[in-house]
Design a protein around this motif. Sequence first.
Motif, PDB file in Angstrom:
ATOM      1  N   HIS A  89     -50.482  61.650 -57.235  1.00 61.90           N
ATOM      2  CA  HIS A  89     -49.708  61.809 -58.464  1.00 61.90           C
ATOM      3  C   HIS A  89     -49.387  63.290 -58.625  1.00 61.90           C
ATOM      4  N   SER A  90     -48.162  63.579 -59.074  1.00 59.27           N
ATOM      5  CA  SER A  90     -47.787  64.970 -59.294  1.00 59.27           C
ATOM      6  C   SER A  90     -46.709  65.069 -60.357  1.00 59.27           C
ATOM      7  N   ALA A  91     -46.822  66.123 -61.181  1.00 54.98           N
ATOM      8  CA  ALA A  91     -45.790  66.426 -62.181  1.00 54.98           C
ATOM      9  C   ALA A  91     -44.855  67.528 -61.695  1.00 54.98           C
ATOM     10  N   ASN A  92     -45.074  68.017 -60.474  1.00 52.79           N
ATOM     11  CA  ASN A  92     -44.215  69.049 -59.902  1.00 52.79           C
ATOM     12  C   ASN A  92     -42.923  68.412 -59.421  1.00 52.79           C
ATOM     13  N   PRO A  93     -41.781  68.727 -60.014  1.00 52.00           N
ATOM     14  CA  PRO A  93     -40.520  68.092 -59.604  1.00 52.00           C
ATOM     15  C   PRO A  93     -40.138  68.395 -58.166  1.00 52.00           C
ATOM     16  N   GLY A  94     -40.702  69.455 -57.591  1.00 50.24           N
ATOM     17  CA  GLY A  94     -40.406  69.787 -56.198  1.00 50.24           C
ATOM     18  C   GLY A  94     -41.495  69.365 -55.239  1.00 50.24           C
ATOM     19  N   PHE A  95     -42.425  68.533 -55.694  1.00 53.46           N
ATOM     20  CA  PHE A  95     -43.584  68.188 -54.865  1.00 53.46           C
ATOM     21  C   PHE A  95     -43.178  67.560 -53.531  1.00 53.46           C
ATOM     22  N   GLY A  96     -42.242  66.603 -53.565  1.00 53.19           N
ATOM     23  CA  GLY A  96     -41.865  65.909 -52.338  1.00 53.19           C
ATOM     24  C   GLY A  96     -41.362  66.862 -51.272  1.00 53.19           C
ATOM     25  N   GLY A  97     -40.441  67.719 -51.651  1.00 51.08           N
ATOM     26  CA  GLY A  97     -39.890  68.659 -50.682  1.00 51.08           C
ATOM     27  C   GLY A  97     -40.923  69.631 -50.162  1.00 51.08           C
ATOM     28  N   GLU A  98     -41.824  70.086 -51.029  1.00 45.51           N
ATOM     29  CA  GLU A  98     -42.846  71.046 -50.614  1.00 45.51           C
ATOM     30  C   GLU A  98     -43.862  70.425 -49.666  1.00 45.51           C
ATOM     31  N   ILE A  99     -44.334  69.221 -50.003  1.00 43.47           N
ATOM     32  CA  ILE A  99     -45.387  68.640 -49.174  1.00 43.47           C
ATOM     33  C   ILE A  99     -44.845  68.176 -47.825  1.00 43.47           C
ATOM     34  N   ARG A 100     -43.547  67.887 -47.758  1.00 42.89           N
ATOM     35  CA  ARG A 100     -42.980  67.511 -46.468  1.00 42.89           C
ATOM     36  C   ARG A 100     -42.957  68.674 -45.493  1.00 42.89           C
ATOM     37  N   GLU A 101     -43.066  69.913 -46.008  1.00 45.82           N
ATOM     38  CA  GLU A 101     -43.092  71.093 -45.148  1.00 45.82           C
ATOM     39  C   GLU A 101     -44.497  71.451 -44.685  1.00 45.82           C
ATOM     40  N   ALA A 102     -45.502  70.778 -45.208  1.00 41.28           N
ATOM     41  CA  ALA A 102     -46.883  71.114 -44.860  1.00 41.28           C
ATOM     42  C   ALA A 102     -47.224  70.623 -43.460  1.00 41.28           C
TER      43      ALA A 102
END
Length: 509
Positions: A89-102
């Motif tokens: 769960h995340s409230a960060n609107p950019g979470f998807g894009g950020e975690i895909r770069e991990a």
Amino acid sequence: MAHLRSRRRLALAVPVVLSLTASLGFLPAAASATPRTVSAEQAADAPTLAYVVNTEVDRRTIASVKRAIAAAGGTVVVTYDKIGVIVVHSANPGFGGEIREARGVVSAGATRTAPLTRAGTTDEGAADYVTAAEAARTKAASAQTPGSEPLEADQWDLRAIGADKAAKINPGSDKVTVAVIDTGVDDTHPDLAPNFSASQSANCVGGKADTSEGAWRPYTDDDYHGTHVAGEIAAARNGIGVAGVAPGVKVSGIKVSDPDNGLFYPENVVCAFVFAADHGVEITNNSYYVDPWLYNCMDDPDQKAIVDAVNRAQLYAQRKGTLHLASAGNSNHDLDSDAIVDDSSPDDSTPVTRTIDPHECFDVPTQLPGIVTVSATGVHDLKSYYSTYGKGVVDVAAPGGDRKYQIPDTPSQNGRILSTMPNGEYAWLQGTSMASPHAAGVAALLKSKHPWASPAVLQTLLKVQANNPGCPESYDQDGDGTQDATCEGGDRVNGFYGFGIVDALRAVK
């Protein structure tokens, strides 16, 4: 709601496009990047969404990804180490894009388009409950056939596939369990209680299994879908009400529908497949599609992650010996066509009309490798007017009901399927939701007779023993001079019936 299901697949082989789906877990991860940390102000103002993060399956990578999730403002709900799926769960609107770069992340995406609240099926039309007068009339007719259940005279569907005769030879083994992944099952129903397996039941809403007493039961009487499906599979022959296709097998309930909107979110279904596999379930029935997307297109990162996560879970279950069956859908679409207009996705917020290629955008879980797709028929063994079809898509057919054009000569003359409902009641429903459990019941009979059969062998047996009526000369159901659907293929395999209509009697013989 009428959920559509689809799949393009050769009879005994995984197609190229689905091979890509099956191998998603082995695609190289994107280059690593340093994620942003979400401020308290941003988190307070942003809605919380649910995500699936799919990783390589090793402890070091999973631990690294968890650290990246935290750094990107995510909270881990549950981790399925064996398949490399993390629910977040995340409230960060950019979470998807950020975690895909991990580093170590294979795919990741939101499982819904609307914010989380406090934590669709394939039946066609509203339920038609049995009245006292109807029950009395049917009981009188049933009494004329020794050994019948009180309401069995109205169960044309059992006779259509020889299930009434099969029960006298082999009603199925109590060592075989069919899990109903659905809206919950009312195990207190007198026709279900004798065969219900509580130890193989759970509530998977939110992505984590809750096995507390009764957690698998429907939220309200309106959440009747799973109870109806369960009765079609394994309602006991106990002198009460109706009978199931396999009245001697066990049935369990794994609830995956959201309590607020009834949708079947990906993390819930991932949980259900893993739970079924880890608790020795031999067969699952899936009369739904995974929300919020009717089709999940691989060029969209969120939808690709949904395909990846659910596919990992269902393949894990197959490897542990579980066969999955799923309904084909109620839109009368040809899923072997070049294009389909989808105007219902996403169904948890505002739908946007789009045209998709069903060979490249996948219905989940039905279109995933190894899952048996089931179309619906009526009393005359003709494809039901609503049933989705398609050559190379449908594997087998089974009774799902047809209230318009295929009316049985039964006491109630109701072309739909009669089965169990919450609070000890009974009702008619129709849809490919009703077809899939009939096929699941036959698969359970096959598993009872061949206990060492793998999911692949069971699927082959199901197809080999099916009876194919072949394509009809005409399918002008409403008589307006226009064909309402086009059946392609021959008497062996075709778009309406796949390999044919399942046969319970042949299964036990």
